[in-house]
Write a protein that holds these residues in place. Structure first.
Motif, PDB file in Angstrom:
ATOM      1  N   THR A  87       0.850  -1.188   0.000  1.00 48.30           N
ATOM      2  CA  THR A  87       0.000   0.000   0.000  1.00 48.30           C
ATOM      3  C   THR A  87       0.889   1.243   0.000  1.00 48.30           C
ATOM      4  O   THR A  87       2.000   1.226   0.529  1.00 48.30           O
ATOM      5  CB  THR A  87      -0.951   0.030   1.216  1.00 48.30           C
ATOM      6  OG1 THR A  87      -1.786   1.195   1.154  1.00 48.30           O
ATOM      7  CG2 THR A  87      -0.186   0.031   2.534  1.00 48.30           C
ATOM      8  N   PHE A  93      -4.417   0.320  -2.165  1.00 48.81           N
ATOM      9  CA  PHE A  93      -4.158  -1.061  -1.751  1.00 48.81           C
ATOM     10  C   PHE A  93      -3.747  -1.886  -2.963  1.00 48.81           C
ATOM     11  O   PHE A  93      -4.387  -1.821  -4.009  1.00 48.81           O
ATOM     12  CB  PHE A  93      -5.406  -1.654  -1.096  1.00 48.81           C
ATOM     13  CG  PHE A  93      -5.535  -1.304   0.362  1.00 48.81           C
ATOM     14  CD1 PHE A  93      -5.619  -2.289   1.324  1.00 48.81           C
ATOM     15  CD2 PHE A  93      -5.545   0.020   0.779  1.00 48.81           C
ATOM     16  CE1 PHE A  93      -5.719  -1.972   2.666  1.00 48.81           C
ATOM     17  CE2 PHE A  93      -5.650   0.351   2.119  1.00 48.81           C
ATOM     18  CZ  PHE A  93      -5.730  -0.646   3.072  1.00 48.81           C
ATOM     19  N   ASN A 134      -6.545  -6.915  -1.878  1.00 47.42           N
ATOM     20  CA  ASN A 134      -7.892  -7.043  -2.458  1.00 47.42           C
ATOM     21  C   ASN A 134      -8.806  -7.849  -1.553  1.00 47.42           C
ATOM     22  O   ASN A 134      -9.955  -7.466  -1.299  1.00 47.42           O
ATOM     23  CB  ASN A 134      -7.811  -7.712  -3.834  1.00 47.42           C
ATOM     24  CG  ASN A 134      -7.187  -6.805  -4.882  1.00 47.42           C
ATOM     25  OD1 ASN A 134      -7.158  -5.592  -4.725  1.00 47.42           O
ATOM     26  ND2 ASN A 134      -6.694  -7.394  -5.957  1.00 47.42           N
ATOM     27  N   ILE A 191      -9.837  -5.786   1.490  1.00 44.96           N
ATOM     28  CA  ILE A 191     -10.838  -4.769   1.163  1.00 44.96           C
ATOM     29  C   ILE A 191     -12.208  -5.406   0.946  1.00 44.96           C
ATOM     30  O   ILE A 191     -13.227  -4.950   1.488  1.00 44.96           O
ATOM     31  CB  ILE A 191     -10.430  -3.987  -0.097  1.00 44.96           C
ATOM     32  CG1 ILE A 191      -9.206  -3.114   0.176  1.00 44.96           C
ATOM     33  CG2 ILE A 191     -11.581  -3.131  -0.613  1.00 44.96           C
ATOM     34  CD1 ILE A 191      -9.458  -1.887   1.010  1.00 44.96           C
ATOM     35  N   TRP A 211      -8.731   0.493  -4.126  1.00 45.54           N
ATOM     36  CA  TRP A 211      -8.179  -0.750  -4.672  1.00 45.54           C
ATOM     37  C   TRP A 211      -8.253  -0.646  -6.196  1.00 45.54           C
ATOM     38  O   TRP A 211      -9.229  -0.158  -6.742  1.00 45.54           O
ATOM     39  CB  TRP A 211      -8.924  -1.987  -4.162  1.00 45.54           C
ATOM     40  CG  TRP A 211     -10.360  -2.098  -4.577  1.00 45.54           C
ATOM     41  CD1 TRP A 211     -11.455  -1.659  -3.888  1.00 45.54           C
ATOM     42  CD2 TRP A 211     -10.873  -2.664  -5.807  1.00 45.54           C
ATOM     43  NE1 TRP A 211     -12.608  -1.917  -4.586  1.00 45.54           N
ATOM     44  CE2 TRP A 211     -12.288  -2.534  -5.772  1.00 45.54           C
ATOM     45  CE3 TRP A 211     -10.276  -3.264  -6.920  1.00 45.54           C
ATOM     46  CZ2 TRP A 211     -13.107  -2.991  -6.809  1.00 45.54           C
ATOM     47  CZ3 TRP A 211     -11.093  -3.710  -7.951  1.00 45.54           C
ATOM     48  CH2 TRP A 211     -12.487  -3.577  -7.883  1.00 45.54           C
TER      49      TRP A 211
END
Length: 480
Positions: free
Chosen positions: A73, A86, A92, A95, A384
């Motif tokens: 990140t 991210f 992933n 999130i 993301w």
């Protein structure tokens, strides 16, 4: 003369320059943020790194910063907000699986103000929107969309007859946008061609400034997006009022109505009251937005690769002709036909990997949390991006090679290919987009061989990837 002009303006411009540079230094170096936040740069005051993001494109933007700061990140400032980008499958998964106690839904102000009524821009999820959210998910489920496949096929056939058959060269990108938007207006609202043309003009204004720094000055992309959004909402509200009047006059007899708007007008909340017209308008706008650029971009680049790669085209053509030859004359496509398009869908997926139509998704941090050893503070935004994995050789060997076999069997490593998001916030329109692309692909490939006109045509980034010349393809009609 030029030197004299510059010298004469120095007393006025120099102080402004000093102030601006001072702000830049303060914004990036003199502040003392939490030392444990992700590494990165806030960029310039107000605009942050938005200009760099737009000029370099998301792929290059991410690659440079993951190499410089962190593979997990990094910190940046986009669209006027501090955010943590991210990166990678672990990010992933984090999130997509996080609940509302950590992350809540968020979109840049430019998006919200362009698409929605002012009173809804800062509104949080309530019971009414929860009802609408559930309704949209239900109408976009595969079992609900099956009935629309013949409509998609019929419209695709008419579109090809009007826009393709009589031409030697077709600019695929604008023509594909017309098809996907026409179809969306038909299924979502069942409106006439005049409304479709008008709404498309409004949407083009919105898209031009959708992901922009929210500076509302005449001539800015943000200003154009605001104007386009206002005009679009006004027109859709008139369509809603006319439809509601029509339904009232017919005692809400809607047996012949299958469009989403008519069904939305019958929705009621916990108090058995109809959902407000503005809420319905917001959701119609959201549906149109989701289908306007992303699907047409996907369609366009699939056809681009088919034109460039004859061996891939041959396999798709063979699969699609088997389906076409199994149909009786005049018989439209149905659900079972779509399920046979396995190789064609792998080709679509590989296209979405190489040229993702959508950036990714945003969230707002509801409470401080830790990720990869860094603290993400409350109030920050997270972003993301599909670009953090799609061309990473760790997950996709020889990433620039077009290889549909990547999606055979179990496919890519989980959370490395996420064009539609994941978890509870996966794009509800995934199946709608899949059907639309495959139906359109069937109608093109079974009729034409494709040749690229300009192999060196540039792809520019304008919120979405855009072929600079509109992607002209030479089409050759198959001999019957």
């Amino acid at each position: 003369m030029d030197t004299l002009v510059i010298m004469s303006t120095l007393p006025y411009t120099l102080p402004l320059l000093i102030i601006f540079v001072s702000l830049f230094l303060f914004f990036n170096f003199l502040q003392k943020p939490n030392a444990n936040v992700p590494p990165g740069s806030n960029g310039w005051p107000v605009v942050g790194e938005s200009i760099n993001f737009a000029l370099s494109g998301p792929q290059e933007f991410v690659e440079k910063r993951t190499k410089k700061y962190s593979q997990d990140t990094f910190r940046t400032s986009l669209f006027g907000k501090k955010m943590s980008v991210f990166c990678g499958p672990v990010a992933n998964k984090f999130i997509f699986s996080s609940d509302a106690k950590l992350l809540t839904s968020w979109w840049p102000l430019s998006v919200r103000k362009a698409l929605y009524f002012p009173e809804f821009v800062e509104a949080s999820t309530d019971k009414t929107s929860a009802i609408m959210f559930s309704f949209i998910h239900n109408i976009l489920k595969p079992e609900a969309l099956k009935q629309y496949i013949p409509v998609m096929d019929s419209m695709a056939q008419k579109h090809v007859e009007i826009n393709w058959v009589r031409n030697e060269v077709v600019k695929v990108f604008p023509v594909s946008k017309k098809y996907t938007f026409d179809l969306a207006c038909r299924l979502f609202m069942n409106v006439d061609a005049e409304h479709v043309t008008s709404l498309a003009k409004h949407f083009s204004l919105i898209i031009s400034g959708l992901f922009s720094v929210p500076i509302d000055l005449p001539g800015t992309a943000y200003n154009r997006a605001m104007k386009g959004g206002k005009l679009m909402r006004e027109e859709i509200m008139k369509i809603i009022a006319d439809r509601k009047k029509e339904m009232l006059e017919n005692n809400f007899e809607t047996a012949s109505r299958t469009d989403f708007l008519s069904r939305m007008l019958l929705l009621t909340d916990a108090n058995n009251e109809f959902i407000s017209e503005k809420v319905i308008c917001n959701n119609i706008v959201g549906l149109l937005f989701a289908s306007y650029e992303t699907t047409s971009t996907g369609v366009s680049f699939v056809l681009k690769y088919l034109a460039q790669l004859p061996h891939i085209y041959h396999e798709v053509y063979k699969e699609q002709m088997e389906i076409a030859n199994s149909k009786s004359e005049g018989e439209l496509l149905k659900w079972e036909d779509i399920q046979k398009m396995r190789y064609s869908w792998n080709v679509v997926c590989e296209t979405l990997r190489l040229v993702p139509p959508a950036l990714g998704g945003f969230r707002e941090v509801a409470n401080d949390f830790s990720f990869a050893g860094f603290t993400i503070p409350r109030g920050w935004k997270t972003f993301w991006m599909v670009h953090t994995t799609n061309k990473n050789p760790k997950y996709f060997p020889d990433p620039e090679k077009f290889d549909p076999s990547r999606f055979e069997g179990t496919g890519p490593v989980p959370y490395t290919f996420v064009p539609f998001g994941g978890g509870s916030r996966m794009c509800p329109g995934k199946e709608y987009g899949r059907l639309q692309i495959l139906v359109f692909l069937h109608n093109i490939v079974t009729k034409f061989k494709l040749e690229i006109v300009n192999p060196r045509e540039k792809i520019v980034f304008r919120s979405f990837p855009v072929p600079s010349e509109g992607l002209p393809l030479r089409i050759i009609r198959h001999k019957t």
